[in-house]
Structure formats: C-alpha cells, structure tokens
Design an enzyme around this catalytic site. Structure first.
Site, short mmCIF file in Angstrom:
data_model
loop_
_atom_site.label_atom_id
_atom_site.label_comp_id
_atom_site.label_asym_id
_atom_site.label_seq_id
_atom_site.Cartn_x
_atom_site.Cartn_y
_atom_site.Cartn_z
N GLY A 66 0.83 -1.19 0.00
CA GLY A 66 0.00 0.00 0.00
C GLY A 66 0.86 1.24 0.00
O GLY A 66 2.06 1.16 0.26
N THR A 121 -2.83 -2.93 6.86
CA THR A 121 -2.17 -2.10 5.84
C THR A 121 -2.90 -0.76 5.72
O THR A 121 -2.27 0.30 5.65
CB THR A 121 -2.12 -2.84 4.49
OG1 THR A 121 -1.34 -4.02 4.67
CG2 THR A 121 -1.49 -1.98 3.40
N GLU A 161 -1.49 3.00 6.36
CA GLU A 161 -1.53 4.03 5.30
C GLU A 161 -2.41 5.22 5.71
O GLU A 161 -2.09 6.36 5.38
CB GLU A 161 -2.02 3.42 3.98
CG GLU A 161 -1.16 2.28 3.42
CD GLU A 161 0.30 2.64 3.23
OE1 GLU A 161 0.64 3.84 3.14
OE2 GLU A 161 1.13 1.70 3.20
N THR A 215 7.72 8.03 21.08
CA THR A 215 8.17 6.78 20.44
C THR A 215 9.69 6.76 20.46
O THR A 215 10.32 7.77 20.11
CB THR A 215 7.67 6.69 18.98
OG1 THR A 215 8.12 7.85 18.27
CG2 THR A 215 6.16 6.61 18.92
N ASP A 217 0.70 -7.80 10.15
CA ASP A 217 -0.56 -7.29 10.71
C ASP A 217 -0.76 -7.70 12.17
O ASP A 217 -1.20 -6.90 12.99
CB ASP A 217 -1.75 -7.81 9.89
CG ASP A 217 -1.97 -7.00 8.61
OD1 ASP A 217 -1.05 -6.26 8.20
OD2 ASP A 217 -3.06 -7.12 8.02
#
Lengths: 104, 296
Positions: free
Chosen positions: B168, B204, B208, B234, B270
C-alpha cells in the site's frame, strides 16, 4: 569480475530476510519472494556506468533514483544523488551469479 | 524519548537514506505541499506544547469512498471484505482492538484513542485490463483507474493489484487533491476474501491512513539513527522491523525497552502491530483539524 555479465542481466532485489552482519543481500528479480510491508529496494546496472536505485519513500511509494557505478579492487561503488547536495553511496560485492552483498 | 537529527556542517556531502531523498523530491515537485507541510509541522509543535493536547478530542466521523479497480474476480473485492476493512479502521483508531494486550508493560499507558471514526459512504468499481499498477497514482486517474470522489471531504481508498510487491501507499496531507487518499493491494485489504496472511487483518490500511493523517514511520525513514518521526513518545529506532519481532528489540541505544515495533507505523506483520501513541494522536488530530478540516 567473473559475474559482471550476470550483473547487467537483471535488476537486483533486496532480500532483507537474508541480511547478516556483513551486509544486505540482493538477489535477481523474478524469484519467488514473500510479500512484505517493507518495500523491497531494487538495484540495476548498465555497462555504460549508469545505475538505478528503486527505493521506498516515507509514504511507502517506490521512487527511482539515478546513480553511477565504478569498480575498484573487486568492489563496486554506487553513488546516487540524494538531493540537497548529499550523496548516497553503496559498496557492493558480487558474491555469486545470483547474490550481491551491499556492505554495511 | 524525543528524537532529533544530529547537526552536521552545512552542505557537506553525507550518506542519506534514499527514502528521505524521495520525500525531498515530492516536496520540490508540488510547491503548495511544501508550504502546507511546514505550516502543519508548526501547528503540530504548537499543539504539543499546549495542555489542550491532553484533553479528550471531539469525536469526528470521516466518510470513506472505496474505489475498486479490478481485472480478476479476486481483485473485485466483495462488499463484506470492504465492510471488514472499515471495521478494522474503526477498531484500531478507537484503540478497541483486543490485541492491544500485546503492548509491552512499559508502554501500555501510551495506547491512545484517536476519536476518529470511519463511515463507508460509497463503493465505486471499475474493470481494468492492467495486471498491476505501479505507485505512480495511475490508479487514481479517470483514464486508467478511478478519479477520487470529493477528496476534500472524503477519504478515498483505492483497492487494486499493486506491482513491485508493495502492500500500500499513501499521500501526506497538503498534496494535490487529485491524488489524495490511500491505495491498498487487494491481497492486503480487509479480512477474508482476497486478503492473504500475514497481511490479512486489515492493518495495511491502518498504517496508510496513519500516513494520510501525517504520521511518519516509527524509525524516522533513515537507517542510521539520525531520522525522526517527529513524535516525542516513540523511541528512536535504527530502521524498520518486519515479521513478528520479540520484545525487546534494541537499536540506537534505546534499551532496555528498544524499538516500539508493535506500533502501527512500523513495517511488521498485521498481527504484530497494535497501537498508536498519545503523541501520534496529537499529530493526526492536528492534521485533521488544520489541513483536512473538511473531512469532519
């Protein structure tokens, strides 16, 4: 270099699953590779000294980057203009007819 | 931990990852994009410094148009698969995903709801003779694919066969309206149907759409510890993770906890990506409320 003819015949795809401490492993395009969220970088060479990198952008698109390559003492140096005056350099060794190693 | 680029002497040639070079070319190619991105970074920094960033944001609903460009029956994804994708987006952006229990203990407190919901507005389908599309936006043109439907007020999501092994790609906020939205390969879209493991949980699109709301990759898009994702909570990371890593995965001196590889903005499978952090949500909400205000 014995494998030079093979070098030009194909684009080379980063098979990061095979990367090791020595560097990144590239294999000829066309083989079965698992799909990956990490886009696979590609590298191709022409006999006239030009080269082409296909890299992923921060938005996951693939982009082509024009480059030049030279060879000295068994090592290929690929230099790509990365914009804003910076140069990206890859040091490549031909391990075999179907394996390039891009040194870390 | 905040990440900052190392200062280097001006104009000295240096090694830089190709990913950032590609981004620089994008900024050069479309002048308004550069201006809007600069404004957005300023607005994000300002908002981060305000207490308002910690307040519960208003719940907003984004209308989604799914554009299916297909050659084969498998590529012509069924309505059920499309609905499954919208459900995944709603679950992940609301942090109601049950697999968030995979977040390691030190980061459990960072799991944050975006208060963004997604509603399927319509599905547009078109047959093509192309076996695959490159990432050059040809799938978004009416001559070769489907043009976006009212991209200022709708999230356009294209589903097609992508070439080059790409799952993607997205467009950051501020780019041309005519190509605005995200593209997902039919094998990595939603759940069931044509979705294939290990990209068959709809993440995905989550990744995105994160880009669509201005999130960067967790490692900052350089593979040498100098890059930043412009998010303060992070950890700095040397490069992307992939597959299903084990905790901790240490790089860039970020021990003992290491890379936050379970973040939606890494490159893992995923099943391994499960959270957005508080500061990522601030970044997304700023993009939504400044550059994409008509989505609400």
């Amino acid at each position: 270099m014995s494998g030079k003819r093979a070098l030009f015949k194909t684009a080379w795809v980063h098979v990061f699953e095979e990367d090791g401490t020595e560097g990144a492993v590239y294999r000829p395009e066309g083989g079965e590779l698992p799909r990956s969220r990490r886009p696979r970088q590609r590298l191709s060479f022409s006999p006239d000294g030009s080269a082409r990198l296909v890299v992923a952008g921060p938005d996951d698109r693939l982009h082509e980057v024009e480059a030049r390559w030279t060879e000295a003492e068994g090592e290929i140096t690929v230099s790509a203009d990365s914009g804003a005056g910076s140069v990206r350099t890859l040091h490549v060794r031909v391990r075999s007819r179907d394996c390039l190693l891009v040194r870390r | 931990m905040a990440k900052r680029k190392k200062r280097t002497r001006a104009k000295a040639p240096r090694r830089r990852c190709g990913t950032m070079a590609a981004h620089m070319r994008l900024l050069e190619a479309y002048a308004p994009f550069r201006t809007r991105q600069a404004r957005l970074e300023l607005a994000t920094a300002r908002r981060r410094s305000l207490a308002a960033a910690l307040a519960l944001p208003k719940l907003v609903t984004v209308d989604v148009v799914v554009n299916v460009v297909y050659r084969t029956d498998a590529q012509n994804v069924k309505d059920a698969q499309i609905k499954s994708q919208i459900s995944v987006l709603n679950r992940d952006f609301a942090a109601t995903n049950t697999d968030k229990k995979k977040v390691p203990e030190p980061w459990k407190g960072l799991v944050t709801k975006s208060r963004v919901r997604f509603k399927l507005a319509k599905v547009v389908r078109r047959r093509t003779t192309r076996s695959s599309f490159p990432t050059d936006d040809s799938v978004k043109r009416s001559s070769t694919g489907i043009a976006p439907f009212e991209p200022e007020s709708h999230l356009n999501l294209w589903v097609c066969a992508l070439g080059g092994g790409v799952l993607g790609y997205a467009q950051f906020p501020g780019g041309p309206a005519s190509t605005d939205g995200v593209v997902v390969d039919y094998r990595a879209f939603g759940k069931g149907g044509s979705a294939q493991a290990p990209f068959n949980l709809g993440r995905t699109a989550t990744h995105e759409v994160g880009h669509y709301f201005n999130l960067r990759h967790i490692w900052g898009d350089t593979e040498d510890c100098t890059g930043s994702d412009f998010v303060a909570d992070t950890p700095n990371a040397a490069g992307p993770n992939y597959g299903t890593p084990s905790f901790p995965s240490v790089s860039c001196g970020n021990g003992p906890n290491g890379d936050m590889f379970m973040n939606y903005m890494d490159y893992v499978d995923d099943a391994a990506m499960v959270l957005f952090t508080a500061q990522q949500v601030v970044r997304m909400r700023t993009a939504l409320e400044t550059v994409r205000p008509d989505l609400r």
